[in-house]
Structure formats: structure tokens, C-alpha cells
Design a protein around this motif. Structure first.
Motif, PDB file in Angstrom:
ATOM      1  N   GLN A   2      57.467  50.660  56.166  1.00 49.77           N
ATOM      2  CA  GLN A   2      58.333  51.346  55.206  1.00 49.77           C
ATOM      3  C   GLN A   2      59.758  50.786  55.222  1.00 49.77           C
ATOM      4  O   GLN A   2      60.361  50.623  56.281  1.00 49.77           O
ATOM      5  CB  GLN A   2      58.376  52.833  55.567  1.00 49.77           C
ATOM      6  CG  GLN A   2      59.105  53.679  54.547  1.00 49.77           C
ATOM      7  CD  GLN A   2      59.294  55.098  55.059  1.00 49.77           C
ATOM      8  OE1 GLN A   2      59.400  55.322  56.247  1.00 49.77           O
ATOM      9  NE2 GLN A   2      59.321  56.040  54.145  1.00 49.77           N
ATOM     10  N   GLU A  22      54.011  54.854  59.201  1.00 51.11           N
ATOM     11  CA  GLU A  22      54.609  53.964  58.192  1.00 51.11           C
ATOM     12  C   GLU A  22      55.365  52.771  58.792  1.00 51.11           C
ATOM     13  O   GLU A  22      56.581  52.655  58.619  1.00 51.11           O
ATOM     14  CB  GLU A  22      55.543  54.776  57.282  1.00 51.11           C
ATOM     15  CG  GLU A  22      54.825  56.007  56.737  1.00 51.11           C
ATOM     16  CD  GLU A  22      55.167  56.322  55.291  1.00 51.11           C
ATOM     17  OE1 GLU A  22      55.665  55.418  54.587  1.00 51.11           O
ATOM     18  OE2 GLU A  22      54.898  57.451  54.861  1.00 51.11           O
ATOM     19  N   GLN A  72      51.618  53.354  53.330  1.00 49.79           N
ATOM     20  CA  GLN A  72      51.588  53.511  51.873  1.00 49.79           C
ATOM     21  C   GLN A  72      51.291  52.178  51.181  1.00 49.79           C
ATOM     22  O   GLN A  72      51.033  52.146  49.985  1.00 49.79           O
ATOM     23  CB  GLN A  72      52.959  53.989  51.357  1.00 49.79           C
ATOM     24  CG  GLN A  72      53.528  55.170  52.097  1.00 49.79           C
ATOM     25  CD  GLN A  72      53.423  56.447  51.301  1.00 49.79           C
ATOM     26  OE1 GLN A  72      52.426  56.670  50.616  1.00 49.79           O
ATOM     27  NE2 GLN A  72      54.430  57.286  51.387  1.00 49.79           N
ATOM     28  N   THR A  90      52.890  62.649  58.370  1.00 49.10           N
ATOM     29  CA  THR A  90      53.680  62.670  59.611  1.00 49.10           C
ATOM     30  C   THR A  90      53.323  63.901  60.449  1.00 49.10           C
ATOM     31  O   THR A  90      53.169  63.820  61.663  1.00 49.10           O
ATOM     32  CB  THR A  90      55.180  62.684  59.262  1.00 49.10           C
ATOM     33  OG1 THR A  90      55.488  61.480  58.566  1.00 49.10           O
ATOM     34  CG2 THR A  90      56.042  62.772  60.503  1.00 49.10           C
ATOM     35  N   GLN A 107      58.184  57.620  62.410  1.00 52.56           N
ATOM     36  CA  GLN A 107      58.539  57.053  61.112  1.00 52.56           C
ATOM     37  C   GLN A 107      60.008  56.603  61.060  1.00 52.56           C
ATOM     38  O   GLN A 107      60.350  55.689  60.320  1.00 52.56           O
ATOM     39  CB  GLN A 107      58.298  58.131  60.044  1.00 52.56           C
ATOM     40  CG  GLN A 107      58.413  57.640  58.628  1.00 52.56           C
ATOM     41  CD  GLN A 107      57.935  58.693  57.638  1.00 52.56           C
ATOM     42  OE1 GLN A 107      57.477  59.764  58.020  1.00 52.56           O
ATOM     43  NE2 GLN A 107      58.025  58.394  56.366  1.00 52.56           N
ATOM     44  N   ARG A 128      50.585  60.872  49.323  1.00 55.12           N
ATOM     45  CA  ARG A 128      51.926  60.901  48.732  1.00 55.12           C
ATOM     46  C   ARG A 128      52.969  61.386  49.710  1.00 55.12           C
ATOM     47  O   ARG A 128      52.658  61.936  50.751  1.00 55.12           O
ATOM     48  CB  ARG A 128      51.925  61.899  47.556  1.00 55.12           C
ATOM     49  CG  ARG A 128      51.139  61.421  46.392  1.00 55.12           C
ATOM     50  CD  ARG A 128      51.901  61.734  45.101  1.00 55.12           C
ATOM     51  NE  ARG A 128      51.033  61.392  43.989  1.00 55.12           N
ATOM     52  CZ  ARG A 128      50.430  62.305  43.233  1.00 55.12           C
ATOM     53  NH1 ARG A 128      50.631  63.585  43.452  1.00 55.12           N
ATOM     54  NH2 ARG A 128      49.652  61.927  42.260  1.00 55.12           N
ATOM     55  N   ASN A 129      54.223  61.242  49.311  1.00 55.83           N
ATOM     56  CA  ASN A 129      55.314  61.810  50.107  1.00 55.83           C
ATOM     57  C   ASN A 129      55.125  63.321  50.221  1.00 55.83           C
ATOM     58  O   ASN A 129      54.825  63.984  49.230  1.00 55.83           O
ATOM     59  CB  ASN A 129      56.659  61.540  49.426  1.00 55.83           C
ATOM     60  CG  ASN A 129      57.032  60.076  49.506  1.00 55.83           C
ATOM     61  OD1 ASN A 129      56.175  59.230  49.785  1.00 55.83           O
ATOM     62  ND2 ASN A 129      58.284  59.777  49.276  1.00 55.83           N
ATOM     63  N   GLY A 130      55.264  63.803  51.417  1.00 58.22           N
ATOM     64  CA  GLY A 130      55.145  65.241  51.622  1.00 58.22           C
ATOM     65  C   GLY A 130      53.717  65.731  51.768  1.00 58.22           C
ATOM     66  O   GLY A 130      53.477  66.934  51.853  1.00 58.22           O
TER      67      GLY A 130
END
Ligand SMILES: Nc1ncnc2c1ncn2[C@@H]1O[C@H](COP(=O)(O)OP(=O)(O)OP(=O)(O)O)[C@@H](O)[C@H]1O
Ligand SMILES: [Mg+2]
Lengths: 229, 277
Positions: free
Chosen positions: A161, A158, A189, A41, A83, A35-37
């Protein structure tokens, strides 16, 4: 070829990665999902030497590389595509490639050819300021820059993205061509893309590895992947 | 009025030489260097010392001034600024301001606080359409324009210049392509210091050389760089001449307000085009 063994990483006091381990064999394409966070990265940045792990070690070809600078790692064949899709916007596309070629010692014409090989249309943009490229073209330029010299390990964050479906296909094609020739760790993702290309998938959640999928059957099962997110 | 324009161009030329290094170092290193105009002061003082105490010609005095100031710039970068990369801007404020104060005190200690006027090294004037202009000032303006084109060439056409530009856009990106940016930052910094010193050398015969000349010009330098855009070299060039002109023309009608307008212009530009940090 690469072993990440039990690393922790933090920004100031905020610890982001907890005891993260993964292993990559020569020529493998490993995907990191989460997930995000989740810390994807942060993990790539730590491998690239942009962030120093608080504990744990990172081994490349058997030698410890934690603490080496990104410049040193570049010369060992590490290539990082961040990213943010930031090209050198005030330079032309050709100059962007020139910068990439500079410390690798590759002649500019060969470097340009490498980029054109993965994306022939770039020929029309060589003298354009890179800042004027579309998001997809920037991403392709960045991947092209990473291929200059003698890359051994691609770290791509990503790559699809925020891009339109056609462009995603273009990038998927490029990644597919690289598969097997280079070792790569890719944060992604887009699960259909992951299942198509991955040799291995590492699922990251809140800074911890919660699953490592190695079998084709596990990887192809997008349900399983989606659930583990 | 023609004379006010001429004076404005001269001030603009000097402002450009001083500001461009400031803009360059902020753009590449994200360091606000309060010590920047110290090298300007040092350049001017070494020129004065060369002329009065050693007795060499102006040209050589200028070379000494610029050379020593470049060396001082190198030391400031190497021993102070380099330790502050990546730290918050507050630290660079404090550290470089400390360097500035120490530098000014050393200058006072060596040369005293009294202003040291020196005379125009050329001393001749040229006449155009009935107006008389000092040749020296024309030379200063021409030199600034030459520096502008030289710098444009250096930045756009040489590999070192391109790497500096790339680092302006994305420092981390350059590092990840195997290029140690620090060496290039040092080059940019020393170049900026040398140009500031050149500004000091060239301005010395026009104004008076005194220990605080640097703090006065620093504020104008801020105005120029913020008006022209941080790290934007062409913008710095245009803003220098624009503000120089504004200062000079306002000074003709409203002497007390001549420099205030520079800051009003800066404020307006910032209102219309806020800094993207
Ligand atoms: N420079 C930073 N300083 C402080 N905290 C940060 C910084 N960068 C990231 N973080 C925090 O670290 C955590 C992990 O961030 P990271 O960018 O690694 O996540 P991610 O998995 O890449 O997310 P995304 O999918 O949004 O890219 C997040 O909680 C984020 O807020
Ligand atoms: Mg991320």
C-alpha cells in the motif's frame, strides 16, 4: 494449521466482523481482499490476539488460541506486520532488528543476516535511524523483523500500500521467495499480485466472508475478484 | 545577575530530575500521572524524618527517601496505573489525582502541615571570580547533569533502554515481537519516581518541605514536559534549564511574575509546535 471458526469482533458497540471463518494449511499463502473498511485489518488483529473475538474460536495446530496475548502468540511463531508501516523510528535499523531478535533468542548477527538475505541493500542503512528509511525500506525491514526467530505464520497487512511500482516489485519478489516456506495470511488490494501468489483468496465485504476462492482458475480470473469486491 | 543565573541553574536541575520521569511515563504509557510529584514530596519528607527523627547523615537520609519513594512508585504503578492502560486519559487523571490527594493527606497526618526547613548539608561556599556560590548548589547542578548522561546511556545503550524507546515509538509493535512491555513500563515508572524523589531530597535544603510542595511543582513540571516535548528526554533537559533560568531571571525583576513566564513560554511553544497525539 490455522482455523478461524465463526468469529465476531467489535470495537465497543460497533460490530465489525460477522461470523468470519477461514482455514489455512501449512505452507499456504492466503490473501484477504476487500474494500476499505471491510474489516481486513480487524481480522488480522483478532488472529494476532490484539483484539478478542466476541464469539467463535481460533485454532492453531488444533489448540484453541483465542484469548492468548500477542506475546504468547509470537512465541508460537505468529508474526504480525501492521498496515501502518511503523518501525521504531528513533532506533537504528540494526537496533530494530535487535529488538526483533531479543525475545526470539536468535543471535543478532544471524537476525541481521536474515534481513540482508531478503534485501542486501539494507547493509548500507544498518546504522541509520529507521525513521529515515523510505516507505518501501520500512516495509522490507518490518517483513525482515518478522522472519527473525522461528516464524510459522506471517500476518501481513497491505504490504504494498502506498508504495511505488519498483518497490512493489521488490516486495513481490520477497513474498514469492517466502511462498511455500512459511504459512501466510496477507491482506492485499493489488489484485495482479494476489493472482500471482495466492493459494487461496478470501473476499471480505462489510465484515462477512462473501467468497473463498481455492481453484487457480478462480483466482486467476481478476474480473471475478474485482466483481466480488 | 550572576546569582540569578546560578539560582536558575539550580531550579533547572531540580526541575529536570522531577520532570524526566513524568515525560518518560507519559511517553511510554500514555498515562498522565498526577501522583508523580507525590514521590517527590515523599522523598523530601523521608529525608527530613531521617535527619530529625532518626538522626542519620544527609546522604543516608537521601538514600532512604529515594528508596522508599521508588517503592511507593512501584506500588502506584502496579496497583493503580497498570489497571488503566489503554483506558481513556480521563480515568488516569482521576485515579492518579486521587492517589495524590490521599498521599498528601497521609503526609499531613504523619508530619503535620507546617513547613520543615532543613539546613544545607555542606554549608560551605566556593568563590569564583569574586562571586560566592554555595557548594551544595553546584553539586545539585552537577548531579542533574550526571543523571542526564546516565539516563542517556541507559536509554540508548542498554537493551532495557532500547525496548523502552521502541515502546515509545510503537508499543503494539514491541508486543507483537514477543516482548511483554509491562515489565519495562514498571522499570521506567520506578526510575521516574526515584528521580523525582531525588529532586525532592536535593531541593529540601533549598526550599521548605511542606505537604503541598508536590502540587506546586507539578504545574511547573507540566510546563517543562510540554515545552520539551512529551517523551523527549533531551528536550526535557533543555526545557528544565531554560525554564529554571527564565523563572529565576524574571524573579529578579518582577518577583510576582516569575512563574507565570514559565507558562507563557509553554503556551508559546505549544502554539508554535502543537502536540502530535
Ligand atoms: N479502533 C477502531 N475503533 C472503532 N472502529 C474502528 C477501529 N478500527 C477500525 N474501525 C472500524 O471498523 C471497520 C473495519 O475497519 P478495518 O480497519 O478492519 O478495515 P480494513 O478492511 O482494514 O480497511 P482498509 O482497507 O482501509 O485498511 C471500519 O468501519 C472502521 O471504521
Ligand atoms: Mg486495513
Amino acid at each position: 494449521m490455522l482455523q478461524v471458526i465463526g468469529i465476531d469482533a467489535a470495537y465497543g458497540h460497533a460490530r465489525v466482523l460477522h461470523d468470519v471463518s477461514l482455514e489455512l494449511e501449512e505452507g499456504e499463502m492466503l490473501f484477504i481482499v476487500g474494500r476499505n473498511g471491510a474489516g481486513k485489518t480487524t481480522l488480522l488483529r483478532t488472529i494476532m490476539g490484539l483484539l478478542r473475538p466476541l464469539k467463535g474460536s481460533i485454532k492453531f495446530d488444533g489448540g484453541d488460541i483465542a484469548g492468548l496475548s500477542p506475546e504468547e502468540l509470537y512465541h508460537r511463531g505468529f508474526r504480525y506486520v501492521a498496515q501502518d508501516k511503523k518501525v521504531f523510528g528513533s532506533l537504528t535499523v540494526r537496533e530494530n532488528i535487535e529488538i526483533a531478535a531479543y525475545s526470539s533468542g536468535e543471535p543478532l548477527s544471524r537476525a541481521v543476516d536474515k534481513v540482508l538475505e531478503i534485501y542486501p541493500k539494507m547493509r548500507d542503512f544498518l546504522n541509520l535511524k529507521a525513521g529515515q528509511l523510505s516507505g518501501g525500506q520500512r516495509q522490507i525491514l518490518l517483513i525482515g523483523q518478522a522472519l527473525v526467530g522461528t516464524p510459522r505464520l506471517l500476518l501481513i497487512d497491505e504490504p504494498t500500500q502506498g508504495l511505488a511500482a519498483v518497490v512493489i516489485n521488490e516486495i513481490a519478489k520477497i513474498l514469492k521467495r517466502l511462498k511455500g516456506q512459511l504459512s501466510a495470511i496477507i491482506v492485499e488490494q493489488n489484485l495482479p499480485l494476489v493472482t500471482k501468489l495466492a493459494d487461496k483468496v478470501v473476499v471480505l465485504k462489510e465484515g462477512k466472508v462473501i467468497a473463498t476462492l481455492r481453484e487457480a482458475s478462480e483466482i486467476c480470473n481478476t474480473d471475478l475478484l474485482e466483481k466480488s469486491l | 545577575m550572576i546569582y540569578a543565573i546560578m539560582y536558575g541553574l539550580t531550579v533547572g536541575a531540580i526541575l529536570y530530575l522531577i520532570s524526566v520521569g513524568f515525560s518518560l511515563t507519559f511517553g511510554t504509557m500514555r498515562v498522565i500521572n498526577f501522583a508523580h510529584t507525590l514521590t517527590y514530596t515523599i522523598g523530601a519528607y523521608l529525608l527530613v524524618a531521617s535527619l530529625r527523627q532518626v538522626g542519620i547523615p544527609f546522604l543516608w537520609g537521601g538514600v532512604v527517601g529515594v528508596g522508599v519513594a521508588a517503592l511507593v512508585g512501584y506500588c502506584i504503578e502496579r496497583f493503580v496505573i497498570r489497571r488503566l492502560y489503554g483506558e481513556s486519559l480521563d480515568y488516569t487523571f482521576i485515579a492518579t489525582f486521587a492517589v495524590f490527594l490521599i498521599g498528601v493527606d497521609i503526609i499531613k497526618w504523619i508530619w503535620g502541615v507546617y513547613p520543615k526547613p532543613i539546613s544545607d548539608p555542606i554549608g560551605r561556599a566556593a568563590e569564583f571570580f569574586g562571586f560566592v556560590f554555595p557548594v551544595y548548589r553546584i553539586l545539585v547542578i552537577v548531579l542533574a547533569i550526571l543523571v542526564f548522561f546516565g539516563l542517556e546511556f541507559f536509554i540508548r545503550k542498554t537493551m532495557v533502554g532500547k525496548i523502552i524507546v521502541a515502546a515509545l515509538d510503537n508499543k503494539e509493535g514491541v508486543r507483537c515481537l514477543g516482548i511483554g512491555v509491562e515489565k519495562y513500563f514498571t522499570i521506567a515508572f520506578v526510575l521516574g519516581s526515584a528521580l523525582a524523589a531525588l529532586g525532592g531530597v536535593l531541593y529540601a535544603p533549598i526550599t521548605a518541605v511542606h505537604p503541598y510542595m508536590g502540587s506546586h511543582i507539578l504545574l511547573l513540571c507540566f510546563a517543562v514536559v510540554l515545552t520539551g516535548g512529551l517523551g523527549n528526554l533531551r528536550g526535557t533537559f533543555l526545557a528544565s534549564f531554560f525554564l529554571g533560568m527564565l523563572i529565576s531571571i524574571t524573579g529578579r525583576f518582577w518577583p510576582a511574575g516569575s512563574e507565570i513566564v514559565a507558562f507563557i513560554a509553554m503556551a508559546l511553544v505549544l502554539l508554535l509546535r502543537p502536540i502530535e497525539a
